[in-house]
Design a protein around this motif. Structure first.
Motif, short mmCIF file in Angstrom:
data_model
loop_
_atom_site.label_atom_id
_atom_site.label_comp_id
_atom_site.label_asym_id
_atom_site.label_seq_id
_atom_site.Cartn_x
_atom_site.Cartn_y
_atom_site.Cartn_z
N ALA A 58 -3.45 -4.38 2.13
CA ALA A 58 -2.60 -4.11 1.25
C ALA A 58 -1.51 -5.87 1.17
CB ALA A 58 -1.35 -4.41 2.94
N LEU A 60 1.61 -7.48 1.04
CA LEU A 60 2.67 -7.61 1.37
C LEU A 60 4.33 -9.08 0.78
CD1 LEU A 60 2.01 -8.77 5.20
CD2 LEU A 60 2.61 -6.72 4.02
N LEU A 96 -2.57 -0.86 -0.05
CA LEU A 96 -0.81 -0.22 0.03
C LEU A 96 0.03 -1.37 -0.59
CD1 LEU A 96 -1.87 1.40 3.15
CD2 LEU A 96 -1.22 2.33 1.63
N ASN A 98 3.41 -3.28 -0.23
CA ASN A 98 5.45 -3.16 0.46
C ASN A 98 6.02 -3.93 -0.02
OD1 ASN A 98 5.90 -5.75 2.88
ND2 ASN A 98 6.49 -3.43 2.90
N ASP A 99 7.29 -3.83 -0.08
CA ASP A 99 8.69 -4.27 -1.13
C ASP A 99 9.36 -4.03 -0.63
OD1 ASP A 99 10.00 -6.54 -2.10
OD2 ASP A 99 8.49 -6.79 -2.98
N VAL A 128 5.23 0.65 0.31
CA VAL A 128 5.46 0.92 1.77
C VAL A 128 5.97 0.34 1.85
CG1 VAL A 128 4.98 0.89 4.27
CG2 VAL A 128 2.67 0.92 2.71
N PRO A 129 7.82 1.03 1.35
CA PRO A 129 9.09 0.40 1.46
C PRO A 129 9.70 0.04 2.80
CG PRO A 129 9.69 2.17 1.55
CD PRO A 129 8.12 2.33 0.92
N PHE A 132 9.04 -6.62 6.62
CA PHE A 132 7.17 -7.19 6.17
C PHE A 132 7.77 -7.96 7.79
CE2 PHE A 132 7.88 -10.90 2.48
CZ PHE A 132 8.42 -11.34 4.06
N LEU A 136 4.38 -2.13 10.01
CA LEU A 136 4.22 -1.38 8.91
C LEU A 136 3.60 -0.54 8.48
CD1 LEU A 136 4.74 -4.11 6.04
CD2 LEU A 136 6.99 -2.56 6.67
N SER A 147 0.11 -12.29 0.75
CA SER A 147 1.34 -11.68 0.25
C SER A 147 1.04 -13.67 -0.51
CB SER A 147 1.85 -12.42 1.93
OG SER A 147 3.25 -12.47 1.20
#
Length: 246
Positions: A58, A60, A96, A98-99, A128-129, A132, A136, A147
């Motif tokens: 993931a 982030l 995945l 995310n943001d 994945v909206p 963080f 999540l 990240s």
């Protein structure tokens, strides 16, 4: 919640888009490459962590543009290379990204198409909206978190400054210098709160003996004005002037 929805980098592929103005961030991601590769080797060498032949990676704060998939691509390529060297089949991988919800996920999804072609035998991808600073992912489900240049985005402005109506950057230089210790201390305290929460949340989501590779900018000096921070002072002054004219 409104701030979570509104904050995002410039969308699209235009001249002012993040995609065309993120070379600094790209260079930082390149410096993370050996760290991510080392983390992958450690993960893949742990028979307990990889006992099920599956891996979840993931990112982030992925943002958008070419940088969005840079870190996960490094991880995927490292995984593929490691198992090729071992002459063993690589694990199935879930990637995945995310943001915050208003990120340009349309562009991100297009980038994920290329990511799916990196690994074998199977790479599945998803967005994945969300913040963080919240949960999540499922408990003990992620093997590697990455990240870059994201964790200094605070969940909110320091409450003490808001209550006392102290601006983060005062146009009046004398007032700004006088308030600097208070402002800097308030933001440092908010960062400690956010970062502590971030680590607590990720600890719940990581598999046992999982890995996390993060980077964020800092400075060696406690002095408010150094050679590296002059540009930020200039930028802050411009933004302060713009805000006062709204």
């Amino acid at each position: 919640m409104a701030s979570k929805q509104m904050v995002h980098m410039n969308h699209g592929q235009g001249e002012t888009s993040y995609a065309h103005n993120s070379s600094f961030q790209s260079a930082e991601q390149n410096r993370m490459k050996p760290l991510i590769e080392a983390a992958i080797v450690e993960l893949c060498s742990n028979t307990t962590t990889m006992s099920h032949g599956k891996m979840v990676i993931a990112d982030l704060g992925c943002s958008c543009g070419p940088n969005a998939v840079a870190l996960v691509s490094i991880a995927l390529e490292a995984t593929h290379s490691h198992f090729l060297w071992l002459r063993q089949p690589p694990p199935e991988v879930s990637v995945l990204l995310n943001d915050l919800p208003y990120n340009d996920f349309n562009a991100v999804v297009k980038s994920l198409v290329a990511v799916r072609q990196i690994g074998e035998p199977l790479v599945v991808t998803g967005a994945v909206p969300g913040s963080f600073n919240e949960r999540l992912f499922l408990s003990a489900s992620v093997h590697l978190f990455c990240s870059s240049n994201s964790l200094y985005w605070l969940s909110k402005a320091p409450e003490d400054l808001r209550i006392n109506q102290i601006p983060a950057y005062d146009i009046d230089e004398n007032a700004r210098r006088e308030r600097l210790p208070v402002v800097a201390g308030a933001y440092a305290q908010q960062f400690r709160k956010d970062f502590t929460l971030f680590l607590q949340l990720r600890a719940k989501e990581l598999v046992p003996e999982g890995r996390m590779v993060v980077s964020l900018q800092g400075r060696r000096s406690d002095e408010p004005v150094t050679e590296s921070s002059l540009i930020w002072g200039t930028a802050a002054q411009i933004l302060g002037t713009m805000a006062s004219e709204v």
